[in-house]
Design an enzyme around this catalytic site. Structure first.
Site, PDB file in Angstrom:
ATOM      1  N   ALA A   1       0.827  -1.209   0.000  1.00 48.11           N
ATOM      2  CA  ALA A   1       0.000   0.000   0.000  1.00 48.11           C
ATOM      3  C   ALA A   1       0.861   1.259   0.000  1.00 48.11           C
ATOM      4  O   ALA A   1       0.389   2.338  -0.357  1.00 48.11           O
ATOM      5  CB  ALA A   1      -0.927  -0.012   1.208  1.00 48.11           C
TER       6      ALA A   1
ATOM      7  N   ALA B   1       3.581   1.634  -1.822  1.00 48.82           N
ATOM      8  CA  ALA B   1       4.268   1.799  -3.111  1.00 48.82           C
ATOM      9  C   ALA B   1       3.679   2.981  -3.867  1.00 48.82           C
ATOM     10  O   ALA B   1       2.472   3.087  -4.013  1.00 48.82           O
ATOM     11  CB  ALA B   1       4.141   0.527  -3.933  1.00 48.82           C
ATOM     12  N   GLN B   2       4.560   3.845  -4.327  1.00 54.11           N
ATOM     13  CA  GLN B   2       4.085   5.068  -4.960  1.00 54.11           C
ATOM     14  C   GLN B   2       4.297   5.070  -6.463  1.00 54.11           C
ATOM     15  O   GLN B   2       3.401   5.365  -7.242  1.00 54.11           O
ATOM     16  CB  GLN B   2       4.834   6.269  -4.372  1.00 54.11           C
ATOM     17  CG  GLN B   2       4.690   6.416  -2.886  1.00 54.11           C
ATOM     18  CD  GLN B   2       5.680   7.439  -2.372  1.00 54.11           C
ATOM     19  OE1 GLN B   2       5.566   8.615  -2.677  1.00 54.11           O
ATOM     20  NE2 GLN B   2       6.658   6.989  -1.630  1.00 54.11           N
ATOM     21  N   GLY B   3       5.545   4.733  -6.860  1.00 52.07           N
ATOM     22  CA  GLY B   3       6.013   5.007  -8.219  1.00 52.07           C
ATOM     23  C   GLY B   3       5.163   4.400  -9.312  1.00 52.07           C
ATOM     24  O   GLY B   3       4.642   5.099 -10.172  1.00 52.07           O
ATOM     25  N   GLY B   4       5.036   3.072  -9.342  1.00 50.03           N
ATOM     26  CA  GLY B   4       4.255   2.488 -10.414  1.00 50.03           C
ATOM     27  C   GLY B   4       4.550   1.031 -10.655  1.00 50.03           C
ATOM     28  O   GLY B   4       5.189   0.362  -9.844  1.00 50.03           O
TER      29      GLY B   4
ATOM     30  N   ARG C   1      19.239   0.356  -9.777  1.00 47.66           N
ATOM     31  CA  ARG C   1      19.226   0.808  -8.382  1.00 47.66           C
ATOM     32  C   ARG C   1      20.541   0.580  -7.651  1.00 47.66           C
ATOM     33  O   ARG C   1      21.022   1.452  -6.941  1.00 47.66           O
ATOM     34  CB  ARG C   1      18.128   0.086  -7.625  1.00 47.66           C
ATOM     35  CG  ARG C   1      16.814   0.749  -7.831  1.00 47.66           C
ATOM     36  CD  ARG C   1      15.803   0.207  -6.897  1.00 47.66           C
ATOM     37  NE  ARG C   1      14.662   1.101  -6.947  1.00 47.66           N
ATOM     38  CZ  ARG C   1      13.469   0.798  -6.491  1.00 47.66           C
ATOM     39  NH1 ARG C   1      13.252  -0.377  -5.949  1.00 47.66           N
ATOM     40  NH2 ARG C   1      12.494   1.666  -6.563  1.00 47.66           N
TER      41      ARG C   1
ATOM     42  N   GLU D   1       7.337 -10.474  -2.437  1.00 49.59           N
ATOM     43  CA  GLU D   1       8.709 -10.223  -1.966  1.00 49.59           C
ATOM     44  C   GLU D   1       9.309 -11.420  -1.234  1.00 49.59           C
ATOM     45  O   GLU D   1      10.523 -11.554  -1.143  1.00 49.59           O
ATOM     46  CB  GLU D   1       8.696  -8.975  -1.066  1.00 49.59           C
ATOM     47  CG  GLU D   1      10.070  -8.421  -0.788  1.00 49.59           C
ATOM     48  CD  GLU D   1      10.044  -7.045  -0.128  1.00 49.59           C
ATOM     49  OE1 GLU D   1       9.025  -6.318  -0.298  1.00 49.59           O
ATOM     50  OE2 GLU D   1      11.016  -6.698   0.549  1.00 49.59           O
TER      51      GLU D   1
ATOM     52  N   SER E   1       8.074  -5.097  -8.757  1.00 51.98           N
ATOM     53  CA  SER E   1       7.606  -5.829  -7.589  1.00 51.98           C
ATOM     54  C   SER E   1       6.078  -5.888  -7.572  1.00 51.98           C
ATOM     55  O   SER E   1       5.498  -6.955  -7.384  1.00 51.98           O
ATOM     56  CB  SER E   1       8.130  -5.182  -6.307  1.00 51.98           C
ATOM     57  OG  SER E   1       7.614  -5.882  -5.210  1.00 51.98           O
ATOM     58  N   LEU E   2       5.433  -4.749  -7.778  1.00 53.31           N
ATOM     59  CA  LEU E   2       3.964  -4.782  -7.862  1.00 53.31           C
ATOM     60  C   LEU E   2       3.527  -5.688  -8.998  1.00 53.31           C
ATOM     61  O   LEU E   2       2.519  -6.389  -8.909  1.00 53.31           O
ATOM     62  CB  LEU E   2       3.415  -3.366  -8.074  1.00 53.31           C
ATOM     63  CG  LEU E   2       3.515  -2.424  -6.865  1.00 53.31           C
ATOM     64  CD1 LEU E   2       3.071  -1.007  -7.259  1.00 53.31           C
ATOM     65  CD2 LEU E   2       2.665  -2.926  -5.697  1.00 53.31           C
TER      66      LEU E   2
END
Ligand SMILES: Cc1cc2nc3c(=O)[nH]c(=O)nc-3n(C[C@H](O)[C@H](O)[C@H](O)COP(=O)(O)OP(=O)(O)OC[C@H]3O[C@@H](n4cnc5c(N)ncnc54)[C@H](O)[C@@H]3O)c2cc1C
Length: 405
Positions: free
Chosen positions: A49, A51-54, A277, A369, A384-385
């Site tokens: 919940a 997670a922001q980016g996409g 990353r 994960e 990941s999403l």
């Protein structure tokens, strides 16, 4: 709904209510299984919940699942499992459509999805829901599960797992300190990673939810499962470093996708801000070690993220939550650069799974994960999403089928 075996509490018992557990629970329930969804605290409490980016999927005209797969393999330094990567990238478009059917509304522009390029990607491939993508996905999945016939088991913290006569027996600690046992023909382990606990033991900051403590991995290893790359933990290159209220916040990678760059104390760009990353995090550590970093007002190491290069239009469409958080803390990222430093974020490795998300233990599935192999030793942002959705769906379906055999 068909009761599959006599004498079991559930056909499919899912552990964890992040995106992967919810996707597995929805898919098993829709296939016809009697599903129990057990989770440590509330159904809403999870990393997903936050997670922001996409979420990545190859929709661009110059893109394809094969190019997406090449980017994953390259970012993983060829340590990912190619078969899992093929499944991930080839099912990405249908996973997006499934989420849309469940009510997720991805941000659109010019008649198509608004796609951004994320670190390590050779194409624009990141779909977004503003900068609350994980919130939108988990809400839609939770609504779908709650609308079905599945059982919700909040405040059920898994404490033990072992073979039972008709499948698996799981013991739980409840909110009042008592314990209970449930059995199921098949289990889906979706309890996430361990970066919150790991950061605590290292005395570092983490982006993670306090429930990300990793005991389920340990329990499943003790039951005899295999794991891989468990030592490979990922730093998010852009942890918030100042103001104090933003420490541990993960500044969305989309800031860099929309033009922000990393600068040292002399205002020089010292790395490719959209590299993989691990490379970007290492470049920041190295720059600070060379004495070219900056110090936050409370004396922490940092470099600058020059967010003033983001256009106000992109920021308003794709970064409204980030802007609100910083402005609320007294800093306008569109008017001044912000302090950033890598922060412990993600467990790259985990339980070994096959393409149906089954672990090395028959009838025990894993997704999200807690599972390893899909990202090898270095995950790309936005995958990941995607992994949660693709392998969560697969795990739910395969667990249902296993329960019926
Ligand atoms: C701040 C932040 C931003 C991110 N941004 C992105 C992004 O933009 N794009 C992207 O793809 N990924 C992103 N990620 C990564 C991604 O969100 C997570 O890796 C992914 O959502 C994990 O999902 P999950 O279902 O595996 O685990 P989680 O969402 O962590 O859920 C695990 C669940 O298991 C439960 N649980 C834990 N232990 C037990 C136990 N003992 N018994 C029962 N239940 C238990 C937890 O309470 C929780 O409900 C981000 C992560 C964070 C933290």
């Amino acid at each position: 709904m068909r009761p599959v075996r006599k004498g079991v509490s559930f056909d499919v018992l899912v552990i964890g209510s992040g995106a992967s557990g919810l996707a597995a629970a929805v898919s098993a329930e829709r296939a016809g299984a009697r599903v129990g969804l057990a989770t440590k605290t509330t159904l809403q409490a999870c990393n997903s919940a936050k997670a922001q980016g996409g979420i990545q999927a190859a929709f661009g005209e110059d893109d394809s699942p094969e190019i997406h797969a090449e980017d994953v393999m390259r970012s993983s330094h060829d340590t990912a499992n190619p078969r899992l990567v093929e499944v991930l990238t080839s099912e990405a478009p249908s996973a997006i459509h499934w989420l849309e059917e469940l009510g997720v509304e991805f941000t659109r522009s010019n008649g198509g999805y608004r796609l951004a390029r994320c670190g390590g990607a050779s194409r624009k491939r990141l779909l977004q829901v503003g900068d609350r993508t994980g919130h939108a996905i988990t809400k839609a999945l939770r609504d779908a599960y709650e609308a079905g016939s599945g059982t919700e088991l909040p405040h059920h913290a898994l404490g033990g797992l072992g073979p039972a006569r008709n499948g698996w027996g799981a013991s739980f600690r409840l909110k009042d300190g008592s314990t209970t046992t449930l059995d199921a023909s098949a289990v889906v382990l979706a309890a996430g990673g361990r970066c919150y606990a790991e950061a605590g033991s290292r005395g570092e900051l983490s982006t993670n939810h306090p429930n990300a403590t990793g005991e389920v991995t340990r329990i499943v290893l003790e039951a005899g499962a295999d794991a891989r790359d468990l030592d490979a933990l990922q730093y998010h290159p852009n942890g918030g470093a100042w103001p104090a209220t933003m420490q541990g916040y993960s500044i969305p990678e989309t800031t860099r996708a929309y033009g922000a760059v990393l600068l040292n104390a002399d205002g020089e760009e010292f790395t490719d801000s959209l590299g993989p990353r691990d490379a970007v995090s290492q470049a920041i550590f190295d720059e600070v070690d060379k004495g070219k970093g900056v110090l936050t007002p409370d004396g922490r190491p940092a470099v600058w993220l020059d967010t003033t290069r983001i256009s106000p239009e992109d920021a308003e469409i794709s970064l409204p939550y980030m802007l609100r958080r910083y402005r609320g803390a007294g800093i306008d990222p569109l008017a001044e650069p912000i302090f950033t430093y890598p922060v412990l974020h993600y467990q790259n490795g985990g339980l070994v799974i096959d393409e149906h998300a089954e672990t090395t233990l028959e009838g025990a599935f894993a997704c999200g994960e807690i599972a390893g192999g899909t990202h090898g030793r270095n995950r790309m942002m936005g995958n990941s999403l995607l992994e949660c959705t693709v392998f969560g769906r697969r795990a739910g379906r395969a667990a249902f089928e296993k329960a019926g055999t």
